[in-house]
Design a protein around this motif. Structure first.
Motif, PDB file in Angstrom:
ATOM      1  N   VAL A 185       0.779  -1.131  -0.146  1.00 10.25           N
ATOM      2  CA  VAL A 185       0.134  -0.011  -0.011  1.00 10.25           C
ATOM      3  C   VAL A 185       0.930   1.176   0.090  1.00 10.25           C
ATOM      4  CG1 VAL A 185      -1.689   1.274   1.244  1.00 10.25           C
ATOM      5  CG2 VAL A 185      -1.900  -1.118   1.212  1.00 10.25           C
ATOM      6  N   GLY A 186       1.764   1.170   0.906  1.00  7.69           N
ATOM      7  CA  GLY A 186       2.709   2.368   1.140  1.00  7.69           C
ATOM      8  C   GLY A 186       3.547   2.885  -0.543  1.00  7.69           C
ATOM      9  N   ALA A 187       3.795   1.751  -1.235  1.00 10.83           N
ATOM     10  CA  ALA A 187       4.688   1.853  -2.368  1.00 10.83           C
ATOM     11  C   ALA A 187       3.712   2.349  -3.541  1.00 10.83           C
ATOM     12  CB  ALA A 187       5.264   0.346  -2.929  1.00 10.83           C
ATOM     13  N   LEU A 188       2.412   1.870  -3.221  1.00  7.51           N
ATOM     14  CA  LEU A 188       1.429   2.228  -4.262  1.00  7.51           C
ATOM     15  C   LEU A 188       1.226   4.019  -4.263  1.00  7.51           C
ATOM     16  CD1 LEU A 188      -1.355  -0.285  -4.452  1.00  7.51           C
ATOM     17  CD2 LEU A 188       0.310   0.186  -6.264  1.00  7.51           C
ATOM     18  N   VAL A 189       1.184   4.416  -2.859  1.00  6.92           N
ATOM     19  CA  VAL A 189       1.000   5.731  -2.537  1.00  6.92           C
ATOM     20  C   VAL A 189       2.168   6.513  -2.988  1.00  6.92           C
ATOM     21  CG1 VAL A 189       0.517   7.467  -0.780  1.00  6.92           C
ATOM     22  CG2 VAL A 189      -0.776   5.194  -0.619  1.00  6.92           C
TER      23      VAL A 189
END
Length: 314
Positions: free
Chosen positions: A287-291
């Motif tokens: 999720v963090g990488a997508l953001v």
């Protein structure tokens, strides 16, 4: 008369026992709520020492004190009233707010990993000794960052005691706010002064004291680097776990069930906890990488416009 007095004393004793039991319950609930926020506390402890890097040793503790007082104001005067009103009148918003905070934590953790991989880590700035403007900037920046982490800590703690009566919730959150602030900034103060303690010991006559002092001076950079790594892992783990539980609370249970079945497959217990932690950290990383990807793309789109706006007209 004597019988009435004895009965009154018995009633007072019963009330005292009830009050003591209530205090014990509140203390236990505050402990549980604080434990649930442990990951964010680790992150807060890991992040704060970098704000005093570049300052002279005599200014480190005063700056940490100012940040700690700002943190306490954040928690008690802004976050606590808002959290209590929210839990009283809009309790259904707790889960979405927690998930927004979890997404932010996952983004912060993934961004730090990306900075390290891409070689874009921020260098420590050289500052003028005793520069009051820099100290104000440092303090205000640290308090702003603390506000986000403090809000996450308080909402996590509130979510743990949401079923308690209103007054108990308020007392528990006050205890959590004070206890965690003292813990975090006490540890931070000890960490940032440890190298000074080492330098002091290294100048003593005792050979043992000098050895301990040199060891402390050599160990502190490794400790700070280790804390930074622990902070990143904690952000991904806590952020991912908040999202994992949040989607289950919102009715999308397949991911939570998948992780739960994986825990059962290894027999639960300590291994089950490890599986849950790794799964939460992986969810946080994804999720963090997508953001990070979205934020980076938005910055690229904005950059040409910003450059055009910054170009002076001829």
């Amino acid at each position: 008369m004597a019988g009435g007095l004895v009965a009154l004393l018995d009633d007072i004793a019963a009330l005292a026992k009830l009050a003591a039991a209530s205090i014990d319950d509140v203390g236990a609930a505050a402990g549980r709520a604080s434990a649930k926020a442990a990951g964010v506390v680790v992150d807060d402890t890991a992040v704060t020492p970098r704000y005093v890097q570049g300052l002279t040793p005599d200014r480190e503790l005063p700056i940490i004190k100012r940040i700690a007082l700002g943190s306490l104001r954040n928690k008690l005067l802004i976050i606590l009233p808002a959290a209590l009103l929210l839990s009283q009148f809009l309790p259904w918003l707790l889960t979405p707010i927690l998930m927004v905070g979890g997404t932010y934590l996952a983004y912060e953790g993934a961004e730090k990993i990306w900075e390290k991989v891409a070689g874009h880590e921020h260098a420590v700035e050289e500052v003028a000794v005793g520069d009051p403007d820099h100290e104000r900037t440092v303090t205000s920046g640290a308090i702003r960052t603390d506000f986000i982490l403090s809000a996450e800590i308080m909402v996590i703690a509130l979510n743990e005691v949401a079923d308690e009566p209103f007054v108990s919730r308020a007392v528990i959150l006050v205890l959590v706010a004070i206890g965690i602030t003292v813990l975090v900034y006490g540890v931070v103060g000890l960490i940032v002064k440890m190298d000074d303690i080492g330098l002091h010991l290294s100048g003593r006559r005792s050979g043992a004291a000098r050895s301990v002092g040199r060891g402390l001076v050599a160990f502190m950079p490794k400790l700070l680097a280790g804390l930074s790594t622990v902070g990143v892992v904690a952000m991904l783990w806590v952020g991912g776990h908040i999202l994992l539980v949040g989607v289950d609370d919102l009715g999308w249970s397949w991911l939570y069930d998948l992780v739960h079945h994986a825990e059962e497959a290894v027999g639960g217990g300590a291994l089950g906890w490890v599986v849950n932690t790794l799964a939460s950290a992986l969810i946080g990383l994804v999720v963090g990488a997508l953001v990070v990807l979205v934020v980076t793309q938005v910055r690229k789109w904005r950059a040409p416009k910003d450059d055009i706006a910054a170009t002076p007209a001829h």
